[in-house]
Design a protein around this motif. Structure first.
Motif, PDB file in Angstrom:
ATOM      1  N   LYS A   1      -4.973  -0.094  -7.854  1.00  0.00           N
ATOM      2  CA  LYS A   1      -4.226  -0.091  -7.158  1.00  0.00           C
ATOM      3  C   LYS A   1      -2.842   1.366  -7.480  1.00  0.00           C
ATOM      4  O   LYS A   1      -2.805   1.637  -7.799  1.00  0.00           O
TER       5      LYS A   1
ATOM      6  N   TYR B   1       0.991   2.294  -6.984  1.00  0.00           N
ATOM      7  CA  TYR B   1       2.173   1.351  -5.850  1.00  0.00           C
ATOM      8  C   TYR B   1       3.142   2.636  -5.511  1.00  0.00           C
ATOM      9  O   TYR B   1       3.363   3.623  -6.564  1.00  0.00           O
ATOM     10  N   ASP B   2       3.887   2.472  -4.760  1.00  0.00           N
ATOM     11  CA  ASP B   2       4.858   4.007  -4.439  1.00  0.00           C
ATOM     12  C   ASP B   2       6.487   3.398  -6.103  1.00  0.00           C
ATOM     13  O   ASP B   2       6.448   2.398  -7.065  1.00  0.00           O
TER      14      ASP B   2
ATOM     15  N   VAL C   1       9.188   2.247  -6.059  1.00  0.00           N
ATOM     16  CA  VAL C   1      10.080   1.184  -6.394  1.00  0.00           C
ATOM     17  C   VAL C   1       8.903   0.017  -6.079  1.00  0.00           C
ATOM     18  O   VAL C   1       9.782  -1.044  -6.176  1.00  0.00           O
ATOM     19  N   GLY C   2       8.294  -0.090  -6.060  1.00  0.00           N
ATOM     20  CA  GLY C   2       6.872  -1.307  -7.039  1.00  0.00           C
ATOM     21  C   GLY C   2       6.077  -1.501  -5.409  1.00  0.00           C
ATOM     22  O   GLY C   2       5.367  -2.673  -5.829  1.00  0.00           O
ATOM     23  N   LYS C   3       6.516  -0.834  -4.379  1.00  0.00           N
ATOM     24  CA  LYS C   3       5.771  -1.380  -3.465  1.00  0.00           C
ATOM     25  C   LYS C   3       3.932  -0.979  -3.588  1.00  0.00           C
ATOM     26  O   LYS C   3       4.223   0.112  -3.679  1.00  0.00           O
ATOM     27  N   GLN C   4       3.272  -1.930  -3.067  1.00  0.00           N
ATOM     28  CA  GLN C   4       1.581  -1.755  -3.605  1.00  0.00           C
ATOM     29  C   GLN C   4       1.730  -1.367  -2.278  1.00  0.00           C
ATOM     30  O   GLN C   4       1.412  -1.498  -0.992  1.00  0.00           O
ATOM     31  N   ILE C   5       1.146   0.378  -2.326  1.00  0.00           N
ATOM     32  CA  ILE C   5       0.615   1.199  -1.250  1.00  0.00           C
ATOM     33  C   ILE C   5      -1.548   1.465  -1.213  1.00  0.00           C
ATOM     34  O   ILE C   5      -2.024   1.330   0.329  1.00  0.00           O
TER      35      ILE C   5
ATOM     36  N   ASN D   1      -5.061  -1.084  -2.474  1.00  0.00           N
ATOM     37  CA  ASN D   1      -5.267  -1.362  -3.660  1.00  0.00           C
ATOM     38  C   ASN D   1      -6.986  -1.621  -2.904  1.00  0.00           C
ATOM     39  O   ASN D   1      -7.393  -2.531  -1.420  1.00  0.00           O
TER      40      ASN D   1
ATOM     41  N   TYR E   1       0.877   9.781   2.528  1.00  0.00           N
ATOM     42  CA  TYR E   1       2.017   9.395   1.597  1.00  0.00           C
ATOM     43  C   TYR E   1       2.729  10.218   1.321  1.00  0.00           C
ATOM     44  O   TYR E   1       2.930  12.085   1.200  1.00  0.00           O
TER      45      TYR E   1
ATOM     46  N   TYR F   1       4.597   7.401  -8.133  1.00  0.00           N
ATOM     47  CA  TYR F   1       3.570   6.622  -7.922  1.00  0.00           C
ATOM     48  C   TYR F   1       2.961   6.327  -9.084  1.00  0.00           C
ATOM     49  O   TYR F   1       2.595   7.084 -10.182  1.00  0.00           O
TER      50      TYR F   1
END
Length: 93
Positions: A38, A40-41, A43-47, A49, A66, A71
Motif C-alpha cells: 500500500k 499512503y500520502d 495525510v493518510g489517504k491510501q493511493i 493498494n 503522484y 508518502y
C-alpha cells in the motif's frame, strides 16, 4: 512474544524512489511473500493498494501521476508481518 516478531527485519526489504525515472522500487532479495503493498500520502489517504502479488525480487510502480511530497509505503506479508517506510516523491518533469 515481542513486538519485533510482527515486523520485517529492515535488511530484508529496500524501498526507494527514482525521481528521474518516476518509479518507486521495492527490493525483495529474500523472496518474501507479500500479501499487500500500500502507498499512503502524508495525510493518510491510501493511493495504491496491490494484493495477491507474485513473488519476485523486485517490484516497480510508476509514480508520475503522484504529486510531489512525502508518502508512506506499507508492506504486509502473507504471515502478517508489516514493514513501513517513508519515501519522498519529487518527479522531475
Amino acid at each position: 512474544e515481542t513486538l519485533n516478531s510482527t515486523k520485517f527485519n529492515k535488511d530484508q526489504i529496500t524501498v526507494y524512489q527514482n525521481n528521474v525515472k518516476e518509479v518507486l522500487t521495492i527490493k525483495n532479495p529474500d523472496l518474501l511473500k507479500f500479501s499487500t503493498i500500500k502507498l499512503y500520502d502524508i495525510v493518510g489517504k491510501q493511493i495504491l493498494n496491490l494484493k495477491d502479488l507474485n513473488i519476485t525480487d523486485s517490484y516497480e510502480f510508476p509514480t508520475s501521476t503522484y504529486s510531489d511530497g512525502v508518502y508512506i509505503v506499507k508492506i504486509i506479508s502473507k504471515d502478517n508481518k508489516e514493514f513501513s517506510q517513508k519515501v519522498i516523491i519529487s518527479n522531475t518533469k
